[in-house]
Design a protein around this motif. Structure first.
Motif, mmCIF file in Angstrom:
data_model
loop_
_atom_site.group_PDB
_atom_site.id
_atom_site.type_symbol
_atom_site.label_atom_id
_atom_site.label_comp_id
_atom_site.label_asym_id
_atom_site.label_seq_id
_atom_site.Cartn_x
_atom_site.Cartn_y
_atom_site.Cartn_z
ATOM 1 N N UNK A 256 0.820 -1.209 0.000
ATOM 2 C CA UNK A 256 0.000 0.000 0.000
ATOM 3 C C UNK A 256 0.858 1.264 0.000
ATOM 4 N N UNK A 257 2.026 1.217 0.632
ATOM 5 C CA UNK A 257 2.916 2.378 0.570
ATOM 6 C C UNK A 257 3.421 2.621 -0.836
ATOM 7 N N UNK A 258 3.810 1.555 -1.536
ATOM 8 C CA UNK A 258 4.262 1.692 -2.923
ATOM 9 C C UNK A 258 3.117 2.120 -3.827
ATOM 10 N N UNK A 259 1.931 1.569 -3.574
ATOM 11 C CA UNK A 259 0.768 1.949 -4.379
ATOM 12 C C UNK A 259 0.450 3.429 -4.210
ATOM 13 N N UNK A 260 0.617 3.963 -2.983
ATOM 14 C CA UNK A 260 0.379 5.388 -2.765
ATOM 15 C C UNK A 260 1.352 6.225 -3.592
ATOM 16 N N UNK A 261 2.624 5.814 -3.634
ATOM 17 C CA UNK A 261 3.611 6.542 -4.436
ATOM 18 C C UNK A 261 3.271 6.475 -5.921
ATOM 19 N N UNK A 262 2.886 5.287 -6.376
ATOM 20 C CA UNK A 262 2.543 5.148 -7.787
ATOM 21 C C UNK A 262 1.286 5.943 -8.122
ATOM 22 N N UNK A 263 0.351 6.008 -7.183
ATOM 23 C CA UNK A 263 -0.842 6.820 -7.405
ATOM 24 C C UNK A 263 -0.508 8.292 -7.557
ATOM 25 N N UNK A 264 0.411 8.782 -6.726
ATOM 26 C CA UNK A 264 0.850 10.178 -6.865
ATOM 27 C C UNK A 264 1.473 10.409 -8.233
ATOM 28 N N UNK A 472 8.236 5.409 -11.478
ATOM 29 C CA UNK A 472 7.152 4.440 -11.339
ATOM 30 C C UNK A 472 7.671 3.035 -11.625
ATOM 31 N N UNK A 473 8.306 2.858 -12.785
ATOM 32 C CA UNK A 473 8.748 1.523 -13.205
ATOM 33 C C UNK A 473 9.823 0.981 -12.269
ATOM 34 N N UNK A 474 10.857 1.787 -11.988
ATOM 35 C CA UNK A 474 11.941 1.317 -11.127
ATOM 36 C C UNK A 474 11.448 1.117 -9.694
ATOM 37 N N UNK A 475 10.526 1.972 -9.239
ATOM 38 C CA UNK A 475 9.981 1.812 -7.888
ATOM 39 C C UNK A 475 9.166 0.547 -7.757
ATOM 40 N N UNK A 476 8.328 0.259 -8.757
ATOM 41 C CA UNK A 476 7.545 -0.972 -8.734
ATOM 42 C C UNK A 476 8.457 -2.188 -8.788
ATOM 43 N N UNK A 477 9.525 -2.094 -9.564
ATOM 44 C CA UNK A 477 10.499 -3.178 -9.660
ATOM 45 C C UNK A 477 11.098 -3.477 -8.293
ATOM 46 N N UNK A 478 11.624 -2.435 -7.631
ATOM 47 C CA UNK A 478 12.288 -2.624 -6.348
ATOM 48 C C UNK A 478 11.317 -3.099 -5.270
ATOM 49 N N UNK A 479 10.152 -2.462 -5.183
ATOM 50 C CA UNK A 479 9.175 -2.847 -4.164
ATOM 51 C C UNK A 479 8.691 -4.277 -4.382
ATOM 52 N N UNK A 480 8.514 -4.685 -5.634
ATOM 53 C CA UNK A 480 8.042 -6.040 -5.920
ATOM 54 C C UNK A 480 9.089 -7.083 -5.544
ATOM 55 N N UNK A 481 10.367 -6.748 -5.728
ATOM 56 C CA UNK A 481 11.430 -7.669 -5.320
ATOM 57 C C UNK A 481 11.417 -7.851 -3.805
ATOM 58 N N UNK A 482 11.206 -6.744 -3.072
ATOM 59 C CA UNK A 482 11.141 -6.838 -1.613
ATOM 60 C C UNK A 482 9.969 -7.715 -1.194
ATOM 61 N N UNK A 483 8.801 -7.506 -1.801
ATOM 62 C CA UNK A 483 7.646 -8.342 -1.455
ATOM 63 C C UNK A 483 7.876 -9.790 -1.860
ATOM 64 N N UNK A 484 8.583 -9.993 -2.969
ATOM 65 C CA UNK A 484 8.930 -11.359 -3.365
ATOM 66 C C UNK A 484 9.876 -12.009 -2.373
ATOM 67 N N UNK A 485 10.846 -11.243 -1.883
ATOM 68 C CA UNK A 485 11.778 -11.756 -0.874
ATOM 69 C C UNK A 485 11.043 -12.161 0.389
ATOM 70 N N UNK A 486 10.111 -11.316 0.828
ATOM 71 C CA UNK A 486 9.337 -11.638 2.023
ATOM 72 C C UNK A 486 8.417 -12.834 1.798
ATOM 73 N N UNK A 487 7.981 -13.038 0.560
ATOM 74 C CA UNK A 487 7.085 -14.160 0.237
ATOM 75 C C UNK A 487 7.836 -15.476 0.093
#
Length: 631
Positions: A256-264, A472-487
């Protein structure tokens, strides 16, 4: 007074001093070298006071079906709810926000200030000299490179969106209790309030998580999981349901934090397209289209494996952002900006206690203002901590705790100070000279309205959209890797399907959050971000206690405390028995005197074991017949 590690550290009688080397210095240097080797490569059972090599866990792990399954199902359910019944989601988010602000707004305020005090205390305390790695390990990156990467972490969609909008909003409508619009100190107060939201407080929040991850990973060899940092508190239970809940909360916060940034970012790109390309009147449909295109760009980059290309684009983005700031500084009100820098910094320092203590107890107006600004920011920063914390932890191996905290707090704060002084200063100067930037559309349009008053307006507006798109693209990339690591149980290279899923989910959640705000899409972003971040506040507070417990049992701290007890006992005994001429030797001793001294000064079991432990060794004192203490 000479110290030996008996018997390994006894002087070698066959050793011949080098030219210019005194016999005493030769013996001392060799003793120090032997001590260093013994500390770094202990033999046999590892003593808690010795630095033991804990290799970083870089293993590949399978998907954690519980963590991923629960979080993925809830994320999909949220998106379905938002797309099917936006009105009920919006009303539910508003009700949840009202409850959060009414019952827990104070928690965000106190916790964020508490984190600032906490990291400053850790850095200034005896823990500050602990290395985030092995004892004596040199930093992985040179200081200049480390600062440059820290700078890139401090840049993002948020600075692009709020660079003009926040200072000009606070200037035109001052925060409650700071004076009427147009007062003599309005400009300084506006920028000081902005700095409050973008300097010490957010980066102290990041530092808490980053420090815990860096210490656990590089000092203890733990997995790169938020839950792994709770091992001092939970022990083996960290691998059970409690640890999984912590990691799930971290995924939700990141999502949700990353989504807020992407929404902005989507809001700002839509505003730019409406101004530059004349695509006016499309409203939220254009927002969803922008998010879909950029999400597709991220998926292509993830599938094609163009990680180096994204890295190159990110570095290029940083250069372009610096170019944009330098351009506006030169063609804008340069002298006004230079005058505003020290004045705003002084106002920020003077007003920091007041701003840190502002809460809803001051009235409904203040509570509403906090929800739109301060509390939203604190929630947003806390939701970003898993992503930013892992990033700054990764680049900080070999730094001491004190170096880490100093760099993390000061470098991005200086970047924010300069950035907001340039963009906010330019907008405030225009406002004072009759150009109504504050009412030039929504907050997402104010940067474009400011650039329109200077040369190359079309070029710089396009540049802003390009910058936001790459962020947007690089932020989604990095945030998704973090969520993947946690998963995937802390794996450093999560599988592409998992990364792609979280990237698409981030885009979908961003779209839902925007739609839930209706005509005021920004409100939807803020409301949901605050509500979702609330549980993670408790995770971060607990993380502080876990980190302190870890640091108190660090080998360096154990050595210092044990040495203090041992040396005190040895000196008293030596002076009593031998006067000035005595030496301290380390060998097995059945007296248990030092172990008892340790117990008196340090709660808990003595790390050397109980007095009947045959492997325990204490410090003993003997008459020094070779070299007197007076030498």
């Amino acid at each position: 007074m000479t110290t030996y590690q008996d018997p390994q550290l006894q002087p070698d009688p066959q050793h011949q001093p080098e030219p210019g080397e005194s016999p005493r210095s030769s013996r001392t240097d060799r003793a120090k070298g032997a001590i260093s080797r013994a500390v770094r490569t202990p033999a046999g059972r590892a003593h808690p006071a010795l630095d033991v090599d804990h290799p970083v866990d870089e293993s590949r792990y399978p998907l954690d079906k519980v963590v991923f399954g629960v979080t993925a199902a809830l994320a999909v359910a949220f998106c379905v709810w938002g797309f099917v019944s936006t009105d009920t989601l919006s009303s539910g988010a508003q009700a949840a926000l009202n409850g959060t602000m009414g019952g827990a707004g104070w928690l965000f305020v106190l916790a964020s200030t508490g984190f600032v005090i906490f990291v400053l205390w850790v850095a200034a305390s005896r823990f500050g000299n602990i290395t985030l790695g092995r004892d004596g390990e040199t930093p992985e990156f040179k200081t200049v490179s480390w600062i440059a990467m820290m700078f890139s972490a401090g840049m993002g969609i948020g600075l692009m969106f709020y660079g003009v909008s926040e200072p000009i909003t606070h200037f035109a409508t001052p925060p409650p209790g700071t004076g009427d619009p147009g007062n003599a100190a309005a400009a300084e107060t506006a920028l000081a309030t902005t700095l409050f939201h973008w300097t010490l407080h957010p980066w102290a929040i990041y530092a808490v998580v980053g420090l815990a991850i860096a210490y656990g990973t590089f000092r203890k060899g733990r997995k790169q999981l938020i839950s792994a940092a709770f091992e001092p508190l939970l022990g083996k239970r960290v691998h059970g349901p409690g640890g999984k809940v912590i990691d799930m909360l971290a995924i939700f916060a990141t999502l949700f934090g990353s989504a807020a940034s992407l929404g902005l970012g989507a809001l700002q790109i839509r505003s730019g397209l409406e101004i530059v390309a004349g695509l006016d009147g499309l409203g939220n449909a254009l927002l969803v289209g922008i998010i879909a295109v950029l999400t597709a760009a991220f998926v292509v980059s993830a599938v094609s494996g163009v990680a180096r290309g994204i890295q190159w684009l990110s570095n290029t983005n940083m250069v372009l952002a610096l170019f944009l700031a330098a351009f506006l500084f030169l063609v804008g009100p340069t002298v006004f900006i230079l005058n505003l820098l020290p004045t705003a910094l002084g106002t920020y320092v003077a007003d920091l206690p007041t701003m840190s203590a502002r809460s809803g107890a001051e009235g409904a107006d203040v509570e509403a203002w906090l929800a739109s600004w301060t509390v939203f920011y604190w929630a947003w920063w806390m939701s970003w901590t898993p992503f930013v914390g892992m990033f700054i932890a990764r680049i900080s191996r070999g730094r001491t705790v004190r170096q880490f905290v100093t760099g993390v707090l000061l470098v991005p704060s200086m970047v924010s100070l300069v950035w907001f002084a340039i963009f906010g200063g330019a907008a405030i100067d225009l406002q004072e000279n009759g150009v109504d930037i504050a009412n030039a559309g929504g907050q997402e349009s104010q940067l474009f309205a400011t650039l329109a008053e200077f040369p190359w307006a079309t070029f710089t507006s396009i540049l802003v959209m390009v910058l936001v798109g790459i962020f947007f693209v690089s932020g989604a990339d990095a945030a998704s890797i973090v969520m993947g690591t946690l998963s995937e149980r802390g794996t450093t290279e999560p599988s592409k399907p998992t990364v792609i899923f979280w990237g698409v989910a981030t885009g979908a959640v961003a779209a839902v959050m925007l739609l839930s705000g209706g005509a005021d899409a920004l409100t939807g972003l803020q409301n949901i971000t605050i509500v979702v971040a609330l549980p993670f506040v408790f995770v971060m507070i607990a993380l502080c206690f876990s980190l302190v417990k870890d640091l108190r049992n660090d080998p360096m701290v154990v050595r210092q405390e044990f040495a203090r007890s041992a040396v005190e006992h040895a000196v008293v005994t030596g002076v009593s028995q031998h006067g000035d001429d005595f030496a301290v030797a380390v060998r097995h001793d059945d007296s248990g005197a030092v172990a008892e001294a340790w117990k008196r000064t340090h709660p808990g079991p003595c790390p050397t074991g109980e007095p009947d432990d045959p492997e325990r060794s204490d410090v003993v004192v003997e008459h020094d017949r070779e070299v007197g203490a007076k030498d």
